[in-house]
Design a protein around this motif. Sequence first.
Motif, PDB file in Angstrom:
ATOM      1  N   UNK A  84      54.397  40.713  65.954  1.00  0.00           N
ATOM      2  CA  UNK A  84      53.603  40.394  67.148  1.00  0.00           C
ATOM      3  C   UNK A  84      54.230  39.272  67.965  1.00  0.00           C
ATOM      4  N   UNK A  85      54.668  38.211  67.283  1.00  0.00           N
ATOM      5  CA  UNK A  85      55.121  37.035  68.029  1.00  0.00           C
ATOM      6  C   UNK A  85      56.074  36.201  67.178  1.00  0.00           C
ATOM      7  N   UNK A  86      56.980  35.523  67.845  1.00  0.00           N
ATOM      8  CA  UNK A  86      57.866  34.566  67.197  1.00  0.00           C
ATOM      9  C   UNK A  86      58.098  33.400  68.136  1.00  0.00           C
ATOM     10  N   UNK A  87      58.513  32.289  67.588  1.00  0.00           N
ATOM     11  CA  UNK A  87      58.818  31.115  68.407  1.00  0.00           C
ATOM     12  C   UNK A  87      60.253  30.703  68.138  1.00  0.00           C
ATOM     13  N   UNK A  88      61.061  30.685  69.194  1.00  0.00           N
ATOM     14  CA  UNK A  88      62.480  30.389  69.080  1.00  0.00           C
ATOM     15  C   UNK A  88      62.725  28.969  69.587  1.00  0.00           C
ATOM     16  N   UNK A  89      63.228  28.124  68.720  1.00  0.00           N
ATOM     17  CA  UNK A  89      63.535  26.740  69.085  1.00  0.00           C
ATOM     18  C   UNK A  89      64.983  26.429  68.740  1.00  0.00           C
ATOM     19  N   UNK A  90      65.699  25.855  69.696  1.00  0.00           N
ATOM     20  CA  UNK A  90      67.077  25.446  69.476  1.00  0.00           C
ATOM     21  C   UNK A  90      67.160  24.001  68.983  1.00  0.00           C
ATOM     22  N   UNK A  91      66.071  23.483  68.439  1.00  0.00           N
ATOM     23  CA  UNK A  91      65.996  22.075  68.065  1.00  0.00           C
ATOM     24  C   UNK A  91      67.063  21.665  67.062  1.00  0.00           C
ATOM     25  N   UNK A  92      67.536  22.611  66.245  1.00  0.00           N
ATOM     26  CA  UNK A  92      68.539  22.270  65.232  1.00  0.00           C
ATOM     27  C   UNK A  92      69.966  22.298  65.764  1.00  0.00           C
ATOM     28  N   UNK A  93      70.143  22.704  66.994  1.00  0.00           N
ATOM     29  CA  UNK A  93      71.495  22.827  67.558  1.00  0.00           C
ATOM     30  C   UNK A  93      72.000  21.464  68.049  1.00  0.00           C
ATOM     31  N   UNK A  94      72.177  20.548  67.113  1.00  0.00           N
ATOM     32  CA  UNK A  94      72.581  19.189  67.461  1.00  0.00           C
ATOM     33  C   UNK A  94      74.014  18.899  67.001  1.00  0.00           C
ATOM     34  N   UNK A  95      74.719  19.943  66.611  1.00  0.00           N
ATOM     35  CA  UNK A  95      76.127  19.829  66.268  1.00  0.00           C
ATOM     36  C   UNK A  95      76.804  21.139  66.640  1.00  0.00           C
ATOM     37  N   UNK A  96      78.127  21.110  66.723  1.00  0.00           N
ATOM     38  CA  UNK A  96      78.875  22.316  67.055  1.00  0.00           C
ATOM     39  C   UNK A  96      78.615  23.414  66.029  1.00  0.00           C
ATOM     40  N   UNK A  97      78.635  23.034  64.744  1.00  0.00           N
ATOM     41  CA  UNK A  97      78.442  24.029  63.685  1.00  0.00           C
ATOM     42  C   UNK A  97      77.045  24.636  63.744  1.00  0.00           C
ATOM     43  N   UNK A  98      76.026  23.800  63.974  1.00  0.00           N
ATOM     44  CA  UNK A  98      74.652  24.295  64.037  1.00  0.00           C
ATOM     45  C   UNK A  98      74.445  25.187  65.252  1.00  0.00           C
ATOM     46  N   UNK A  99      75.059  24.829  66.370  1.00  0.00           N
ATOM     47  CA  UNK A  99      74.932  25.639  67.576  1.00  0.00           C
ATOM     48  C   UNK A  99      75.593  27.006  67.382  1.00  0.00           C
ATOM     49  N   UNK A 100      76.722  27.015  66.680  1.00  0.00           N
ATOM     50  CA  UNK A 100      77.398  28.290  66.422  1.00  0.00           C
ATOM     51  C   UNK A 100      76.612  29.151  65.436  1.00  0.00           C
ATOM     52  N   UNK A 101      75.877  28.503  64.530  1.00  0.00           N
ATOM     53  CA  UNK A 101      75.058  29.244  63.569  1.00  0.00           C
ATOM     54  C   UNK A 101      73.847  29.859  64.237  1.00  0.00           C
ATOM     55  N   UNK A 103      69.762  30.082  65.789  1.00  0.00           N
ATOM     56  CA  UNK A 103      68.407  30.031  65.260  1.00  0.00           C
ATOM     57  C   UNK A 103      67.986  31.437  64.853  1.00  0.00           C
ATOM     58  N   UNK A 104      67.498  31.576  63.629  1.00  0.00           N
ATOM     59  CA  UNK A 104      67.175  32.900  63.091  1.00  0.00           C
ATOM     60  C   UNK A 104      65.674  33.126  63.006  1.00  0.00           C
ATOM     61  N   UNK A 105      65.241  34.245  63.544  1.00  0.00           N
ATOM     62  CA  UNK A 105      63.855  34.699  63.404  1.00  0.00           C
ATOM     63  C   UNK A 105      63.876  35.895  62.460  1.00  0.00           C
ATOM     64  N   UNK A 106      63.236  35.761  61.306  1.00  0.00           N
ATOM     65  CA  UNK A 106      63.283  36.781  60.256  1.00  0.00           C
ATOM     66  C   UNK A 106      62.011  37.620  60.252  1.00  0.00           C
ATOM     67  N   UNK A 107      62.186  38.925  60.221  1.00  0.00           N
ATOM     68  CA  UNK A 107      61.061  39.853  60.139  1.00  0.00           C
ATOM     69  C   UNK A 107      61.209  40.652  58.851  1.00  0.00           C
ATOM     70  N   UNK A 108      60.257  40.512  57.959  1.00  0.00           N
ATOM     71  CA  UNK A 108      60.281  41.233  56.683  1.00  0.00           C
ATOM     72  C   UNK A 108      59.508  42.550  56.783  1.00  0.00           C
ATOM     73  N   UNK A 109      59.727  43.413  55.815  1.00  0.00           N
ATOM     74  CA  UNK A 109      58.980  44.674  55.684  1.00  0.00           C
ATOM     75  C   UNK A 109      59.107  45.563  56.922  1.00  0.00           C
ATOM     76  N   UNK A 110      60.331  45.662  57.415  1.00  0.00           N
ATOM     77  CA  UNK A 110      60.598  46.540  58.550  1.00  0.00           C
ATOM     78  C   UNK A 110      60.861  47.954  58.017  1.00  0.00           C
TER      79      UNK A 110
END
Length: 256
Positions: A84-101, A103-110
């Motif tokens: 139904x809904x997800x919230x995407x936040x780039x709050x962890x993108x405070x380094x080059x490595x984190x930005x390249x990784x 933000x993951x939104x995981x949906x189970x039981x697809x």
Amino acid sequence: MRIILLLLVAVSMWSGSCETSPPNDPTGTLEIIFKARYGSQPLVLFEKIATGQTDPTDILFKKLDFFIADIKGSTRQGPTDFADVGYISMANSISQAAAEEGTTFTINNVPVGDYTQLDFGVGLSDATNGTTPSDYESSSPLGLNGNYWASWNSYILCKMEGDITQSNGTISGFLYHSGVDGMYQPKSFTQNFEIAAEKTTQLVFYLDAKDIFFKAGTEIDMVGEAQTHSGPAGSSEYNLAKKAIENLANAITLQS
């Protein structure tokens, strides 16, 4: 009579042992990964970026968050609701490595299947926006008071905040908070992907922050129109907030 009863019991036990419950439909996991960029470079929060523009000359992002909703995939048989809904936040993108990784939104039981399309909206539908955090569990992004404007009776659909440096050296802030009804941005992405039983599938999306403000034909004057908290429909604040969330949605692309 005793023999007959024993035979009936034996038959009953045998027939019961032959009954099996239908197996659960197989499912897999879908990871939707968002990676923020500025042009071709990973976007790192709190780092100044040269815009290549006359004004502002530099931009620094402090926040880049948004709702996605009505996530579904389509096969040849038709669409299937994923979440139904997800919230995407780039709050962890405070380094080059984190930005390249990203933000993951995981949906189970697809449900397993061969999918040809993924749909979701940026923001929330008017119907969902008419609800309040008290309608949801605290584990839901819709249940968090920090994502809601009580004074506007609306969720904050996206938050884009930071600083700009003007050509005269002046540093000032920008803030674009889109909310209220009429701002939902449906998106559709055509791509083949498989959900396999007990496996994880990843889809990677890029969000080009440069396109939010400086794409030709949809530019936002970050000096003259530096902020909006939305507002009544038809107002200049509303129109600016709607343009901001439209540009945000259009800046999202799916990695092929």
